[in-house]
Design a protein around this motif. Structure first.
Motif, PDB file in Angstrom:
ATOM      1  N   ALA A 327      45.527 119.765  80.530  1.00  0.00           N
ATOM      2  CA  ALA A 327      44.198 119.733  81.523  1.00  0.00           C
ATOM      3  C   ALA A 327      43.219 120.621  81.102  1.00  0.00           C
ATOM      4  O   ALA A 327      41.941 120.310  80.920  1.00  0.00           O
ATOM      5  N   ARG A 330      41.814 119.402  77.621  1.00  0.00           N
ATOM      6  CA  ARG A 330      40.885 118.134  78.189  1.00  0.00           C
ATOM      7  C   ARG A 330      39.425 118.670  78.765  1.00  0.00           C
ATOM      8  O   ARG A 330      38.370 117.907  78.140  1.00  0.00           O
ATOM      9  N   GLY A 458      54.472 110.080  79.772  1.00  0.00           N
ATOM     10  CA  GLY A 458      53.268 109.998  80.138  1.00  0.00           C
ATOM     11  C   GLY A 458      52.285 111.221  80.431  1.00  0.00           C
ATOM     12  O   GLY A 458      52.508 112.172  80.617  1.00  0.00           O
ATOM     13  N   ASP A 460      49.139 111.097  82.033  1.00  0.00           N
ATOM     14  CA  ASP A 460      48.303 111.374  83.196  1.00  0.00           C
ATOM     15  C   ASP A 460      48.968 112.195  83.981  1.00  0.00           C
ATOM     16  O   ASP A 460      48.363 112.926  84.768  1.00  0.00           O
ATOM     17  N   LEU A 463      48.315 115.734  83.876  1.00  0.00           N
ATOM     18  CA  LEU A 463      46.835 116.131  84.095  1.00  0.00           C
ATOM     19  C   LEU A 463      46.320 116.626  85.456  1.00  0.00           C
ATOM     20  O   LEU A 463      45.133 116.954  85.962  1.00  0.00           O
ATOM     21  N   GLN A 464      47.423 116.022  86.381  1.00  0.00           N
ATOM     22  CA  GLN A 464      47.135 116.265  87.838  1.00  0.00           C
ATOM     23  C   GLN A 464      47.328 117.734  88.347  1.00  0.00           C
ATOM     24  O   GLN A 464      48.216 118.476  88.009  1.00  0.00           O
TER      25      GLN A 464
END
Length: 483
Positions: A327, A330, A458, A460, A463-464
């Motif tokens: 994260a 990103r 995965g 995603d 990234l939470q």
């Protein structure tokens, strides 16, 4: 006085400390050996306000005790002696944790067991064993454990730490002192603070030109603090003292807490993500975490002590705690302004480096991980321009990347993300035409993916944001708006 092997010492002594004219002196010794004097230099110091003097000297005491870990580890004697004072249980418990967990990697590498050896607490009470005292437990093991549980953030939702006691406020103005290290994490935090119009000063310790270059690029006020280790420490190392990793973030945190009080800031902000809380390995029943002083546990312990025993209006937290390393990368990828100045490389950190190969050695775990973590979010030509080479197309680096994946080995003793983050990043690249034919990506798909559970690869879910953190509400909103 000639130096003797500190490994033969019976006691490590915290002799005294002092502050005058912007210089803090921290004095230590082994047994009756020569004094080891470390100096912390605060540039252009303002006058210490009377209403903040008590808090400053409490912070200086904390710094003296925490920074001693640099010297204690040279001999690890069985006795720790703080001369001229007795420590309160809260401070002793914090120090026990800093020395035991912060030196866990050092102990592992040197085949030492520090459990039962490190004890800052008062002499054991009647009816208690020394080991119970060292762990801060009553006979039933409940008292200290209950205090820690009451101080921990809930696992289901974010909440602030409620300190065991509440210190008094000292009138600190609204302004943050933000640690900058020259890498991606602190730069993400700084840009986040700038977007939210938070008054802030970037601060670093030491004379790194690379960090100074990044600090100038932020266009924020700067504070560069000097730290001069006692020269005898290097001589101790030369004659065979124990050596190895120390919890340097704990030391830097204590230095910046002193600076915050001296210069007038109400927050000390670091940029440690949640991955820092994950142990590097387990050994002999003990978690060994290279990044322990960047972990949520350390953050929780330190801020509790600061608010309860130094200043109620002085905060300490990590702005990036809810995020994974992925994260963070990103968020970093959204801004190109630092591409030509930042570096997370530990080997080439000593120089500014106008060429990418000056700033990134391409051989250390930090280089490998940052390259891999940025790759899913940064266009390939930009990433190759940052590093000066394609690290994922070098088959000779396969063992190094295997360690990042925690494939056949534990992750490196470095500030890198979790194995699952590296695996997810490589899986994302395997699905992209511009990356999937590179040597290490192709090898990952052919040799390693068949041994993994694809549902756990995965990107995603990683990234939470996590719920456990100590961010003020105003900054939590800013963090959520960043992605």
């Amino acid at each position: 006085m000639p130096l003797s092997d500190p490994r033969q010492a019976r006691a490590f002594r915290f002799v005294r400390r002092g502050y005058a004219d912007g210089v803090a002196e921290l004095v230590y010794a082994f047994d009756d050996g020569p004094e080891l004097v470390e100096r912390i230099e605060f540039p252009q110091p303002p006058a210490l306000l009377a209403e903040r003097a008590g808090a400053f000297h409490a912070a200086l005491r904390l710094l003296h005790l925490v920074a001693g870990v640099s010297y204690y580890k040279a001999g690890v004697p069985s006795a720790l002696r703080v001369e001229g004072e007795q420590l309160d249980p809260a401070l002793a418990e914090l120090l026990d944790a800093v020395y035991l967990h912060g030196l866990a990697e050092f102990a592992y590498q040197n085949k030492l067991d520090l459990r039962g050896r490190i004890c800052f607490l008062l002499p054991p009470e009647e009816g208690r064993s020394g080991r119970q005292a060292a762990e801060g437990r009553a006979d039933d093991g409940s008292a200290s454990a209950r205090r820690r549980e009451d101080s921990e953030p809930s696992s289901g939702a974010a909440r602030h730490l409620v300190p065991m006691t509440e210190g008094k406020s000292i009138g600190l103005p609204r302004r943050s002192l933000v640690a900058i290290g020259g890498g991606k994490d602190s730069l993400v935090s700084i840009e986040m603070l700038k977007r939210s119009a938070e008054p802030a000063t970037v601060a670093w310790i030491g004379n790194s030109e690379l960090i100074a270059s990044c600090a100038r690029r932020t266009a924020l006020p700067e504070l560069n603090i000097g730290r001069r280790l006692a020269p005898e420490l290097f001589e101790y190392n030369r004659i065979g003292a124990w050596n190895g990793h120390i919890p340097v973030t704990a030391i830097n945190s204590a230095i910046l807490l002193c600076a915050a009080i001296l210069y007038g800031h109400d927050s000390v902000i670091f940029s440690n993500e949640r991955s820092a809380s994950v142990a590097t390995l387990e050994y002999d029943g003990q978690a060994v975490n290279h990044q322990w002083s960047k972990s949520l546990e350390f953050e929780m312990r330190l801020r509790s002590y600061v608010k309860g025993h130094i200043a109620a209006d002085l905060d300490y937290f990590s702005l990036l705690r809810p995020w994974s390393e992925l994260a963070v990368t990103r968020a970093f990828a959204q801004d190109t302004r630092y591409d030509d100045v930042f570096s997370s490389c530990n080997r080439n950190f000593r120089i500014r480096g106008e060429r990418p190969t000056d700033r990134w050695c391409g051989q250390c775990p930090k280089c490998h991980f940052v390259f891999l973590a940025l790759a899913p979010f940064v266009a390939k030509p930009r990433l190759l321009a940052i590093f000066g080479r394609n690290l994922l197309d070098d088959a000779a680096l396969a063992p190094a990347f295997d360690a990042l994946l925690e494939y056949r080995d534990h992750k490196p003793f470095e500030c890198v993300g979790e194995g699952r983050e590296s695996r997810a990043a490589l899986m994302a690249l395997a699905q992209r035409p511009e990356w999937r034919e590179d040597a290490l990506v192709a090898r990952f798909v052919e040799d390693i993916v068949p041994q993994l559970e694809r549902s756990e690869l995965g990107l995603d879910p990683l990234l939470q944001p996590a719920a456990e953190h100590f961010l003020p509400a105003r900054l939590l909103a800013t963090l959520r708006q960043t992605v």
